[in-house]
Scaffold this active site. Structure first.
Site, PDB file in Angstrom:
ATOM      1  N   ASP A  25       0.799  -1.228  -0.116  1.00 57.73           N
ATOM      2  CA  ASP A  25       0.086  -0.069  -0.105  1.00 57.73           C
ATOM      3  C   ASP A  25       0.999   1.095  -0.007  1.00 57.73           C
ATOM      4  O   ASP A  25       1.492   1.752   1.108  1.00 57.73           O
ATOM      5  CB  ASP A  25      -0.768  -0.060   1.286  1.00 57.73           C
ATOM      6  CG  ASP A  25      -1.512   1.109   1.340  1.00 57.73           C
ATOM      7  OD1 ASP A  25      -1.717   2.099   0.510  1.00 57.73           O
ATOM      8  OD2 ASP A  25      -2.500   1.524   2.498  1.00 57.73           O
ATOM      9  N   LYS A  87       2.713  11.514  -3.318  1.00 51.15           N
ATOM     10  CA  LYS A  87       2.067  10.794  -4.151  1.00 51.15           C
ATOM     11  C   LYS A  87       0.782  11.560  -4.867  1.00 51.15           C
ATOM     12  O   LYS A  87       0.360  11.459  -6.029  1.00 51.15           O
ATOM     13  CB  LYS A  87       0.947   9.637  -3.275  1.00 51.15           C
ATOM     14  CG  LYS A  87      -0.067   8.868  -4.080  1.00 51.15           C
ATOM     15  CD  LYS A  87      -0.784   7.834  -2.990  1.00 51.15           C
ATOM     16  CE  LYS A  87      -1.729   7.153  -3.515  1.00 51.15           C
ATOM     17  NZ  LYS A  87      -2.223   6.210  -2.663  1.00 51.15           N
ATOM     18  N   GLU A 184      -7.323   0.909  -4.654  1.00 52.76           N
ATOM     19  CA  GLU A 184      -7.311   0.599  -3.246  1.00 52.76           C
ATOM     20  C   GLU A 184      -8.642   0.090  -2.724  1.00 52.76           C
ATOM     21  O   GLU A 184      -8.711  -0.815  -1.886  1.00 52.76           O
ATOM     22  CB  GLU A 184      -7.090   2.012  -2.830  1.00 52.76           C
ATOM     23  CG  GLU A 184      -5.519   2.215  -2.812  1.00 52.76           C
ATOM     24  CD  GLU A 184      -5.181   3.598  -2.568  1.00 52.76           C
ATOM     25  OE1 GLU A 184      -6.284   4.408  -2.276  1.00 52.76           O
ATOM     26  OE2 GLU A 184      -4.028   4.024  -3.064  1.00 52.76           O
TER      27      GLU A 184
END
Length: 378
Positions: A25, A87, A184
């Site tokens: 993740d 990100k 996700e």
């Protein structure tokens, strides 16, 4: 659409050799790596028992990169060279950033993707992300005692092709073989075993430190299809901390604060917020550099009042996501909670009321995406 059963060609290995595949993740605030061992998915900890790796990279003059907690500890004293929330810059040019002035970085307008100027030279978001992935790879190989054959890496459902490609490039740079990129919300649904459940529509409510995402998924014959996504890329746990910080400043009648005292009070605000997860009140005490002592009592009632608008701000995108999927709230079979900020009781209560059902919260909301990715990798 995200298929659940995968078999990768060309992945036969010599007999007796460990085939180590992990789930990663790669988060905005924190990152994790997980693997399936003896049929159980678990997150891999560092030598101090910490499962999270703060997604923070600090560059030092010798050209080296410091990743995680050590980098995070120096972010206020070395903001130009300490990159957080990278990100948000993946696959993005300078024009995509809106107001670059709100970041403490020196941006370089490079073709294709923005770069960040550091003491170790200009770095692309791909290079910064690769440092985080290298740290996760190293942790996994130490914990599992062997080389990794590959990784399933999760990305937000709304990531476009440029952002997905940038994630793959970062993995390659980190020496990781990407088995696949997994959305996700799909990873979270897999962690809850919803891929084995009867068919139907599920909502994944993901409130992290800096961003909010809502995804509506439909499960048909073991396949998840993302029907719609929505969210707010500038809404997360940090904003709840900010509300508490403003309440402290107002009630302690503080004069203008310097950067050090601001950071201290923001930290105290976050601690108070976390304390209220399991308690009805939290004591806020801090000794400022001016010699002033802050000593306040924050109750659940006050906290809910000052953050009510933030909780409601998550429900507007949720309504829109349902509308885009052509569904009503009562047509949703289950609601999965993801992200550390979903631990707040007022958030859980609001989501439960909105969907008319108790949300699924029995897995650690920080770990649920990594666990699902590990199950997929296995």
């Amino acid at each position: 659409m995200a298929l659940l059963q995968i078999s990768e060609p060309g992945m036969s290995t010599a007999p007796h050799q460990h085939r180590l595949a992990v789930g990663i993740d790669l988060g905005t605030t924190n990152s994790l790596v997980a693997s399936v061992q003896s049929g159980m998915a678990r997150v891999l900890d560092d030598e101090r028992g910490r499962s999270l790796v703060p997604s923070v990279v600090r560059y030092v003059a010798e050209g080296q990169a410091v990743v995680g907690f050590d980098a995070q500890a120096r972010q206020s004293e070395d903001p130009h060279n300490t990159i957080v929330s990278v990100k948000r810059f993946m696959g993005r040019g300078i024009a995509d950033l809106g107001d670059p002035g709100r970041y403490p970085y020196q941006f370089v307008d490079a073709p294709g993707m923005v770069q960040l100027h550091t003491v170790a030279g200009d770095k692309s978001p791909v290079e910064v992300s690769a440092e985080i992935l290298k740290a996760l790879k190293q942790r996994a190989e130490l914990a599992l005692g062997g080389d990794l054959v590959g990784a399933v890496i999760t990305v937000p459902a709304y990531f476009d092709d440029a952002q997905r490609q940038a994630t793959k490039d970062a993995a390659k740079l980190a020496g990781l073989n990407v088995l696949r990129l997994l959305n996700e919300p799909t990873a979270a649904a897999i962690a809850y075993g919803l891929d084995n459940a009867s068919e139907g529509v599920y909502a994944v409510y993901d409130l992290g430190g800096g961003t909010f995402d809502i995804s509506i998924l439909r499960l048909t014959k073991g396949v998840f299809e993302v029907l719609s996504t929505n969210g707010d890329s500038a809404l997360g746990g940090d904003d709840f901390d900010q509300r508490v910080f403003c309440w402290i400043v107002e009630h302690a009648h503080l004069t203008p604060l310097n950067a050090k005292d601001t950071r201290l009070l923001l930290t105290r605000a976050r601690e108070a917020k976390e304390q209220l997860t399991d308690h009805d009140e939290a004591r806020v005490t801090a000794l400022l550099s001016t010699g002033e002592l802050v000593d306040l009592n924050l109750t659940t009632t006050i906290f809910n009042e000052i953050t009510d608008t933030l909780v409601n701000k998550t429900l507007a995108p949720t309504r829109k996501a349902l509308r885009d999927a052509g569904l009503a709230a009562d047509e949703v079979k289950g609601v999965v909670m993801v992200g550390g900020s979903t631990r707040m009781p007022n958030v859980r209560h609001a989501v439960g009321e909105f969907f008319g059902q108790t949300p699924l919260t029995n897995l650690d909301p920080d770990k649920v995406v990594a666990l699902g990715a590990a199950m997929q990798a296995d």
